[in-house]
Design a protein around this motif. Structure first.
Motif, short mmCIF file in Angstrom:
data_model
loop_
_atom_site.label_atom_id
_atom_site.label_comp_id
_atom_site.label_asym_id
_atom_site.label_seq_id
_atom_site.Cartn_x
_atom_site.Cartn_y
_atom_site.Cartn_z
N SER A 53 35.08 58.90 24.17
CA SER A 53 34.16 59.90 23.58
C SER A 53 34.72 60.94 22.91
CB SER A 53 33.22 60.57 25.10
OG SER A 53 32.35 61.45 24.42
N SER A 55 33.49 64.36 20.30
CA SER A 55 32.61 65.21 19.74
C SER A 55 33.17 66.17 18.66
CB SER A 55 31.81 66.11 20.86
OG SER A 55 32.91 66.98 21.44
N ILE A 301 27.95 64.22 28.03
CA ILE A 301 27.90 64.61 26.64
C ILE A 301 27.84 63.14 25.86
CG2 ILE A 301 29.31 65.23 24.60
CD1 ILE A 301 30.20 67.70 26.34
N GLU A 302 28.54 62.05 26.44
CA GLU A 302 28.56 60.87 25.51
C GLU A 302 27.25 60.28 25.41
OE1 GLU A 302 30.81 56.61 25.52
OE2 GLU A 302 30.81 57.81 27.23
N ASP A 304 24.33 61.79 26.12
CA ASP A 304 23.21 62.72 25.59
C ASP A 304 23.38 62.77 24.26
OD1 ASP A 304 22.36 63.59 28.15
OD2 ASP A 304 23.54 65.34 28.27
N ASN A 305 24.61 62.58 23.65
CA ASN A 305 24.71 62.67 22.03
C ASN A 305 24.24 61.07 21.44
OD1 ASN A 305 26.04 64.87 21.19
ND2 ASN A 305 28.10 64.35 21.99
N ASN A 308 20.30 61.62 21.64
CA ASN A 308 19.65 62.82 21.20
C ASN A 308 19.01 63.46 21.97
OD1 ASN A 308 19.23 64.37 18.69
ND2 ASN A 308 16.96 63.37 18.53
N LYS A 310 19.21 67.16 23.34
CA LYS A 310 20.12 68.36 23.12
C LYS A 310 20.40 68.99 24.35
CE LYS A 310 19.83 67.19 18.81
NZ LYS A 310 21.21 66.65 18.11
N THR A 314 26.25 69.47 24.55
CA THR A 314 26.37 68.87 23.29
C THR A 314 26.55 69.70 21.89
OG1 THR A 314 24.07 68.61 23.10
CG2 THR A 314 25.29 66.86 24.12
N LYS A 315 25.87 70.85 21.93
CA LYS A 315 25.98 71.76 20.99
C LYS A 315 27.29 72.65 20.95
CE LYS A 315 20.92 72.50 20.77
NZ LYS A 315 19.77 73.53 20.44
#
Length: 400
Positions: A53, A55, A301-302, A304-305, A308, A310, A314-315
């Protein structure tokens, strides 16, 4: 014991944790820790599951090659699992194993949420009884024990409804984030999952409505409603990090702890009044639950990204969230110590209030220093330790 029963019902508001239908698991081998068979993934996520993953904030190791250790199916950290054992479990369920089905049902209830809620219930009950002279000596324990058991059943049914409906609506996301959960793994069919959810969502409220005061029913249904809209479209408050955080913090932090104390005092015939201890735990746990609401997304995170969703994780990325969460919890412990130092004599037990919170703060710092933000196992371990501190706070609450 009526007091204990009352708190068990109010503790439904903690989770933000049988049954009809049948299991129809999919028999698909799992190949690596932290991933799910790509044949069960949507096209959008299929290309993600077999790679590490990545980001904009850094890389998180997800491949089997990142670790040489094979983890036990009896997870010390939620999310560590043995793919071969999980595949065997799916096969056992296909062959009709009752033990394997019960194990899947147990996972479906998300045991870490149950532990937190039960601890909150018993800690709040203990605190209220200690604060009320004569309450323990005059309680009719033998006659009221069955009501406490009924209360526990309602609590478990409520947990099953809230966490179960989340797994149903998050199935595709969980195939990336939590492939060990029974709906995502194929250990439990959608039909059976809906049967469990509907049973918990209907029978739990009926028990409370028929056996307990209307105030408890209203609070139970408040937790029921908030737990539902967290996951169910078109609301899905989990998709908005602020709404998700406020929901979890308000319910698990303030409402749960205030409600328990109020219900116990009412059950034993004592008028409600704010005490320094109750005011403290309501403040402290609201802040703590806010941190949990943010850090719960670190291991996700994986997925959720990919879908989509939020979140602050992730941000901002793992590093910033972990540092911010640790700082917020550390300040919360400083607030606890300051409360113990500055309050008038007799308000708190100074050894527990000051020494206990200093010890927990030290543990927090030590755990944070062990975090490797590039390792998914380390991230999950960090999140688990936050829950451990959450549990310990309720034990400390009975001593302060």
């Amino acid at each position: 014991m009526k007091a204990i029963t009352a708190t068990l019902f109010l503790s439904l508001t903690g989770p933000l944790v049988q049954l009809t239908g049948a299991f129809t698991p999919a028999s698909v081998p799992l190949r690596q820790i932290g991933s799910f068979p790509t044949s069960k993934l949507s096209p959008k996520s299929r290309s993600i599951s077999t790679s590490s993953s990545t980001s904009s904030k850094g890389k998180i190791c997800m491949k089997e090659s990142c670790t040489k250790k094979t983890f036990s199916f009896n997870m010390a950290v939620e999310g560590d699992f043995d793919p071969d054992a999980l595949s065997r479990s799916v096969e056992e369920i296909k062959s009709g194993s009752v033990k394997a089905r019960l194990r899947a049902l147990y996972k479906f209830t998300r045991p870490h949420t149950i532990r937190g809620t039960i601890l909150a219930s018993f800690a709040g009950t203990t605190r209220a009884l200690i604060d009320t002279p004569g309450a323990i000596a005059n309680a009719q324990w033998g006659a009221l024990l069955p009501r406490a058991i009924i209360g526990m059943v309602a609590l478990l049914l409520g947990n099953a409804f809230i966490v179960g409906i989340n797994q149903i609506y998050d199935e595709e996301i969980d195939k990336l984030n939590k492939p060990f959960l029974p709906v995502a793994s194929g250990e439990m069919s959608k039909r059976f999952a809906w049967g469990a959810v509907l049973t918990g969502g209907i029978v739990g409220p009926l028990i409370v409505f028929n056996f307990f005061p209307i105030l408890l029913f209203k609070l139970y249904m408040l937790g029921w409603g908030l737990g539902a809209i967290y996951s169910v479209p078109p609301f899905r408050t989990k998709k908005n990090p602020i709404l998700a955080g406020l929901t979890i913090a308000t319910v698990r932090g303030f409402l749960l702890n205030f409600g328990i104390y109020f219900a116990v005092r009412d059950a034993i015939g004592a008028p409600f009044k704010w005490s320094p201890k109750v005011s403290f735990i309501a403040r402290f746990m609201t802040a703590f639950a806010t941190v949990i609401a943010v850090t719960k997304d670190l291991p996700d995170i994986e997925g959720d990204n990919a879908y989509n969703i939020k979140t602050f994780a992730t941000k901002l990325g793992v590093d910033k969230i972990a540092k911010g969460a640790t700082l917020c919890l550390l300040l919360n412990y400083v607030h606890a110590i300051a409360t113990g130092v500055l309050s008038k004599a007799g308000s708190f037990n100074p050894i527990a209030m000051i020494g206990g919170h200093f010890t927990l703060a030290s543990i927090l710092v030590a755990r944070f220093r062990q975090l490797d933000s590039s390792s998914m196992r380390s991230i999950k371990t960090y999140y688990k330790h936050i829950w451990d501190l959450f549990y310990l706070e309720y034990l400390l609450y009975t001593l302060i």
